[in-house]
Design an enzyme around this catalytic site. Structure first.
Site, PDB file in Angstrom:
ATOM      1  N   ASP A  79      19.364  -2.384  38.578  1.00 58.62           N
ATOM      2  CA  ASP A  79      19.265  -2.271  37.123  1.00 58.62           C
ATOM      3  C   ASP A  79      17.798  -2.108  36.717  1.00 58.62           C
ATOM      4  OD1 ASP A  79      21.983  -2.735  37.036  1.00 58.62           O
ATOM      5  OD2 ASP A  79      21.746  -4.892  36.654  1.00 58.62           O
ATOM      6  N   LYS A  80      17.603  -1.603  35.515  1.00 54.04           N
ATOM      7  CA  LYS A  80      16.245  -1.389  34.996  1.00 54.04           C
ATOM      8  C   LYS A  80      15.422  -2.689  35.017  1.00 54.04           C
ATOM      9  CE  LYS A  80      14.283   0.010  30.593  1.00 54.04           C
ATOM     10  NZ  LYS A  80      14.665   0.450  29.233  1.00 54.04           N
TER      11      LYS A  80
END
Ligand code: URA
Length: 210
Positions: A79-80
Site C-alpha cells: 500500500d502507499k
C-alpha cells in the site's frame, strides 16, 4: 562503422559506447548479448505507490536509476502508506513463483497498532480469520508480539490489504506497516528509505528455500 550494430534498436558506430548489460544488442539483426536480468530490493518509503505509472503519486519505479524501466515488474504490491521490502525484476517467471497463491510464499510484516494486541489475536490469526467481504478464512498466520502495540506477522497469502483487514477483524487498527521479509530474504538493514540494491545470485535462488 558499417551500421551493423544496434543497441536497443539504435545504430551505434562509436567503439567506446558503454552498456550495462540490460540492453538488447544486435549484430546484423542477430542478438549477440542476452539481456542480463535484474533482481532488485528496494526499501519503500511512505507515499510511493507500487505501480509502474501513476497520474497522482510517485511510484517505486521512480526511485530507480535504471534504464528500460518499462520491462520492470513489481513483485507483489505494498500500500502507499506501507514501507519496507519491495522486490522488482524483469524476470516474470521468478515474479510468478513468488506471488502465485500456490507458492504460499511467506511475508513478514512489522506492525504497529492503535490498541494493545490481545493474546486472543495470536490464536485467532493462527486459526484463520474471516476478512470482511471474504467467504474463506485466512490461512494460519504467525503473530509474534514485540510489545503491547507492536508485533511481527507472517502470512503466506497476499489478499488485498490483508494485514490491515486481519487486524480490523480482530477489532484493532494498523497505524504503521513495514515489510521486513519475503520468503528467506530479509530487507537489507543498510538500505535507507528509498534506496535499493541488486540481489546476489544466492539471494535470487535462495528466496524460495525454507
Ligand atoms: N497488507 C496490507 O494491508 N497492506 C500492505 O501493504 C501489505 C499487506
Amino acid at each position: 562503422h558499417a551500421g551493423e550494430v544496434t543497441v536497443n534498436g539504435e545504430i551505434i558506430k562509436k567503439t567506446d559506447h558503454k552498456i550495462n548489460g540490460t540492453e538488447q544488442v544486435l549484430l546484423n539483426k542477430q542478438q549477440i548479448l542476452t539481456q542480463s536480468v535484474r533482481y532488485l530490493m528496494l526499501n519503500k518509503p511512505v507515499g510511493y505507490v507500487s505501480a509502474n505509472h501513476d497520474s497522482e503519486n510517485p511510484t517505486v519505479i521512480d526511485l530507480l536509476d535504471e534504464i528500460n524501466k518499462s520491462s520492470l515488474q513489481i513483485v507483489g504490491r505494498l500500500d502507499k502508506d506501507t514501507t519496507g521490502l519491495v522486490l522488482i525484476t524483469d524476470d516474470g517467471e521468478w515474479n510468478h513463483k513468488i506471488t502465485a497463491p500456490a507458492s504460499k510464499c511467506k511475508k513478514t510484516y512489522f506492525v504497529t497498532l492503535a490498541d494493545p494486541i490481545s493474546q486472543e489475536t495470536v490464536a485467532l490469526f493462527n486459526q484463520g480469520v474471516l476478512l470482511d467481504g471474504e467467504k474463506k478464512l485466512t490461512a494460519p498466520a504467525e503473530l509474534e508480539l514485540v510489545n503491547s502495540y507492536q508485533a511481527r506477522l507472517t502470512i503466506s497469502e497476499g489478499k488485498y490489504h490483508q494485514v490491515k483487514r486481519m487486524f480490523a477483524a480482530a477489532g484493532n487498527k494498523v497505524i504503521a506497516l513495514h515489510r521486513e521479509k519475503i520468503g528467506n530474504l530479509l530487507l537489507d538493514s543498510t538500505l535507507a528509505s528509498g534506496q535499493y540494491r541488486s540481489l546476489t545470485h544466492q539471494e535470487v535462488q535462495g528466496i524460495f528455500n525454507d
